[in-house]
Design an enzyme around this catalytic site. Sequence first.
Site, mmCIF file in Angstrom:
data_model
loop_
_atom_site.group_PDB
_atom_site.id
_atom_site.type_symbol
_atom_site.label_atom_id
_atom_site.label_comp_id
_atom_site.label_asym_id
_atom_site.label_seq_id
_atom_site.Cartn_x
_atom_site.Cartn_y
_atom_site.Cartn_z
ATOM 1 N N CYS A 51 26.733 2.284 15.284
ATOM 2 C CA CYS A 51 27.169 1.937 14.284
ATOM 3 C C CYS A 51 28.494 1.456 13.266
ATOM 4 O O CYS A 51 29.455 1.547 14.766
ATOM 5 C CB CYS A 51 27.602 3.758 14.002
ATOM 6 N N CYS A 102 30.149 3.320 6.138
ATOM 7 C CA CYS A 102 29.037 3.335 5.292
ATOM 8 C C CYS A 102 29.426 4.874 4.677
ATOM 9 O O CYS A 102 29.953 5.343 3.522
ATOM 10 C CB CYS A 102 28.203 3.941 5.564
ATOM 11 N N THR A 128 33.825 8.929 11.651
ATOM 12 C CA THR A 128 33.750 7.799 12.320
ATOM 13 C C THR A 128 34.331 7.187 12.380
ATOM 14 O O THR A 128 34.346 6.579 11.077
ATOM 15 C CB THR A 128 31.756 7.561 11.959
ATOM 16 N N GLU A 157 34.213 7.658 17.530
ATOM 17 C CA GLU A 157 34.239 9.128 16.829
ATOM 18 C C GLU A 157 35.757 10.086 17.224
ATOM 19 O O GLU A 157 35.970 9.733 18.424
ATOM 20 C CB GLU A 157 33.093 10.341 17.368
ATOM 21 N N HIS A 184 25.464 9.343 1.398
ATOM 22 C CA HIS A 184 25.596 9.432 2.193
ATOM 23 C C HIS A 184 23.670 8.722 3.142
ATOM 24 O O HIS A 184 24.007 8.374 4.073
ATOM 25 C CB HIS A 184 26.573 10.218 2.948
ATOM 26 N N TYR A 217 21.560 6.101 5.608
ATOM 27 C CA TYR A 217 20.606 6.042 6.711
ATOM 28 C C TYR A 217 19.903 4.715 7.201
ATOM 29 O O TYR A 217 18.425 5.512 8.635
ATOM 30 C CB TYR A 217 20.677 7.513 7.119
ATOM 31 N N CYS A 238 20.475 2.664 7.824
ATOM 32 C CA CYS A 238 21.159 1.591 8.634
ATOM 33 C C CYS A 238 20.655 1.986 10.435
ATOM 34 O O CYS A 238 20.115 1.411 11.514
ATOM 35 C CB CYS A 238 22.918 1.789 9.373
ATOM 36 N N GLU A 244 23.599 11.518 15.906
ATOM 37 C CA GLU A 244 24.374 11.032 14.312
ATOM 38 C C GLU A 244 22.753 11.044 13.559
ATOM 39 O O GLU A 244 23.170 11.817 12.492
ATOM 40 C CB GLU A 244 25.003 9.786 14.601
#
Length: 593
Positions: free
Chosen positions: A210, A214, A302, A368, A403, A407, A409, A557
């Site tokens: 991560c 984002c 995050t 986190e 958002h 994802y 990603c 996540e």
Amino acid sequence: PPSCAPPRRARKRLGGMAPARRAPAARVGALARHVQAPKREVDIEDLAKRAWPDARPAGKGASSCSGASGASAGCGSCGCDDGAGSQLEVVPAAALVAPPETLPSAGAELIGRPAITSAEEYLESLRNRDVSVIVLGEYVKNFIDHPIVWPSVNCVAETYRLAEDDPDLGTAVGFSGVRMSRFLHIAESAQDLVKQSLMQRELGRRTGSCFQRCVGMDASNAMWGTTYDIDQKHGTNYHARFRDFMAMCQKGNYVVGGAMTDPKGDRSLGPAQQEDPDLFVHVQARRPDGGVVLRGAKMHQTGTLNSHWMIIMPGQRLEDNEQDFAIACAVPVDAAGLTYIYGRQSCDLRAMEGSDIDQGNAKYGGQETIVTFEDVVVPPEYIFMNGEFEFAQLLVERFTAYHRRSYICKAGLGDVMLGAAATISDYNGTNKASHVKDKVIEIAYLNENIAGTALAASYGGKAMPAGNFLPDVLMANICKHNVTKYPYEIARITQDLAGGLLVTLPADKEFEHDVAGPLLDKYLRAKKGVSVEHRRRILRLIENMTMGRNAVGYLSESMHGAGSPQAQRVLIQRLMDLDSKKGFAKRLAGVED
């Protein structure tokens, strides 16, 4: 913050990039024209209709949602399980109301150069800040040098490296007149949304983790449209404030984090009903200058510690007696009164053992934290919502539309998993078996389903009244719902192909032992020509991504980030336009009601 007017003189180019040119009519001027006192009373339902082009507000009084936020949010934001609290119902796409005007593209003048232009400058900007950080029970001064924290910092730094390696993908020319990270760009077209998605997948490939930016990007775009709409109803100047804030961030090329999730306490109760009001970030006091004092906490943050600023947002629908919880603002990460409590990750202590092999991915990791607010002062220029409770759910739903599409990603991480699965099959000598080939194909199939739905959401983006673009909401939710399932199946298949050595492999120190080392080198050989070290490294990478540190970003996540699975299912139900589909079937079958 400094003026958002673009620079009038040529500046040094960023990283050797070819200079873009701006039109005489600056983009900021077009955006600024949206920041005016409303000429007429604007109804909140009309704003919701314009904000969600494929949906219309539900009838008044239709909501049965209590507003309590649980682990599985039903309507997509507030935690109900029936969707009745949502403001949206389906109408044909033709209901789109165009924005007042589109944003002009770059033209005649040379662009400016931001303050931070490289990964090295970003890393230096994090040093020697007065930030209260607790890691493993100890306060840490320069946290970026801590071995547990460093991989997450380096992951964010990779976003700056991408900007230098591929400026077209990793950067954009903002309305402020500078070329900065695409993560700071307000999307001006569907193509901007697509480039965001392509950038996110590429960074997933480059880091296997991560990269933490984002949330800030999606919060910025959601806030851009929402501040405009609040101004239209209430005659406030939030949009101008937010425009100035974003101009400052663009000129600095800062990292902006987003903070939405509250501790929530008893999920059956709303914020105002909690025994302890600090379980939701709220306004504790109001200052004579228009500023506010905040208390509370934000969970699961995050990369916020690795940011320069964070955007604070409410996390659910609010009622009229919860106006103190309806606060959206920007806070510098080193503001007085903030404390960052670092979260644990599986196998995180391996970073302190000195072996890069045993870490699996020693370069990159996620982060986190729990962020607590103890009388944090926010001046008025950084406040973008202050008591307008009726816009809280709208902000949350817009944010999740951006958002959940982000994802993609996970498709980048899935590309890494696909490569790891194929490589370990090669190393084990099983790559030619038909069932192994079929499992590798299945990984690719699942992964491209994630990417395809994210790109569909981006390509289907539509203009909003404030001039920016919102992704297709239905496809964004389908993308995120795929992500709650497919990475787990990809991980299962990859572990299947890796074999049992994935979880019985001895530590790196055993391979350095005088007796154990030669024995392990003898008995852990597989396919001829493949070194034991290379086999170990791929196994450790798979372990890292499926049960180690980066499993946080790839699996857990994927389940809970941007809303747990039920949140997407309720919005899919509300946006799938079932009546139209019934009509298609009835027409072909000759059914007349």
